[in-house]
Design an enzyme around this catalytic site. Sequence first.
Site, short mmCIF file in Angstrom:
data_model
loop_
_atom_site.label_atom_id
_atom_site.label_comp_id
_atom_site.label_asym_id
_atom_site.label_seq_id
_atom_site.Cartn_x
_atom_site.Cartn_y
_atom_site.Cartn_z
N VAL A 140 4.37 -5.53 10.53
CA VAL A 140 3.16 -6.36 10.49
C VAL A 140 3.52 -7.79 10.92
CG1 VAL A 140 1.35 -7.32 9.02
CG2 VAL A 140 2.11 -4.96 8.66
N ILE A 190 0.83 -1.21 0.00
CA ILE A 190 0.00 0.00 0.00
C ILE A 190 0.87 1.27 0.00
CG2 ILE A 190 -0.22 0.36 2.51
CD1 ILE A 190 -3.26 0.68 2.04
N HIS A 195 6.02 -12.15 5.90
CA HIS A 195 5.90 -11.63 4.52
C HIS A 195 7.26 -11.39 3.92
CE1 HIS A 195 5.73 -8.23 7.36
NE2 HIS A 195 6.41 -7.54 6.45
N MET A 196 7.29 -11.47 2.60
CA MET A 196 8.49 -11.22 1.82
C MET A 196 8.21 -10.00 0.96
SD MET A 196 10.06 -14.05 -0.79
CE MET A 196 10.77 -15.14 0.44
N HIS A 197 9.11 -9.00 0.98
CA HIS A 197 8.98 -7.84 0.10
C HIS A 197 9.74 -8.14 -1.20
CE1 HIS A 197 7.84 -4.81 3.31
NE2 HIS A 197 8.39 -5.72 4.07
P1 5GP Z 1 7.18 -4.71 7.44
O1 5GP Z 1 7.69 -3.35 7.83
O2 5GP Z 1 6.37 -5.36 8.52
O3 5GP Z 1 8.27 -5.61 6.88
O4 5GP Z 1 6.24 -4.45 6.19
C1 5GP Z 1 4.87 -4.31 6.26
C2 5GP Z 1 4.43 -3.74 4.93
O5 5GP Z 1 3.02 -3.88 4.85
C3 5GP Z 1 4.73 -2.23 4.75
O6 5GP Z 1 5.54 -2.05 3.60
C4 5GP Z 1 3.34 -1.60 4.58
O7 5GP Z 1 3.31 -0.56 3.64
C5 5GP Z 1 2.49 -2.79 4.17
N1 5GP Z 1 1.09 -2.71 4.56
C6 5GP Z 1 0.62 -2.44 5.82
N2 5GP Z 1 -0.72 -2.44 5.83
C7 5GP Z 1 -1.12 -2.74 4.57
C8 5GP Z 1 -2.41 -2.89 3.95
O8 5GP Z 1 -3.47 -2.78 4.58
N3 5GP Z 1 -2.42 -3.20 2.63
C9 5GP Z 1 -1.26 -3.35 1.90
N4 5GP Z 1 -1.40 -3.64 0.60
N5 5GP Z 1 -0.04 -3.22 2.45
C10 5GP Z 1 0.03 -2.91 3.76
#
Ligand code: 5GP
Length: 114
Positions: free
Chosen positions: A96, A31, A100-102
């Site tokens: 989150v 997002i 998850h994998m980016h």
């Molecule tokens: P983290 O920082 O945990 O590795 O990455 C979490 C990712 O989830 C972030 O890049 C954030 O933008 C994305 N994200 C959080 N909430 C949502 C959502 O409701 N929808 C989508 N599509 N991405 C989300």
Amino acid sequence: MMDCVFCQIVAGKIPSTVLYQDEDVLAFRDINPLAPTHVLIIPKKHIPSLADITDDEAPLMGRMAGVANRLAREAGVSESGYRLVVSSGEDGGQIVPHLHMHLLGGRKLSARLC
Ligand code: 5GP
Ligand code: ZN
């Protein structure tokens, strides 16, 4: 795990732009994209972080990497290059708490990892 944002995306209760899914894996656009291509690849099952994955679940990581490679090809970044990032826990920068994998690509990323 209905207080988990990614479980709600899996359940369709929060809308997302889904790019791939099968029985076990879902991929959707981040997002808040940090690069022209920024996709999240997740297991449909709630696993809080990489640190929580069991030996039985570990092959899921390979499946997720395979999906990432396929999506990188579809996005046209396979040859130019891309990065897969999995953050685990607080010091790892995970926000989150659903594994998850980016997939990041489409621009020159910093050579610095952190
Ligand atoms: P983290 O920082 O945990 O590795 O990455 C979490 C990712 O989830 C972030 O890049 C954030 O933008 C994305 N994200 C959080 N909430 C949502 C959502 O409701 N929808 C989508 N599509 N991405 C989300
Ligand atoms: Zn979850």
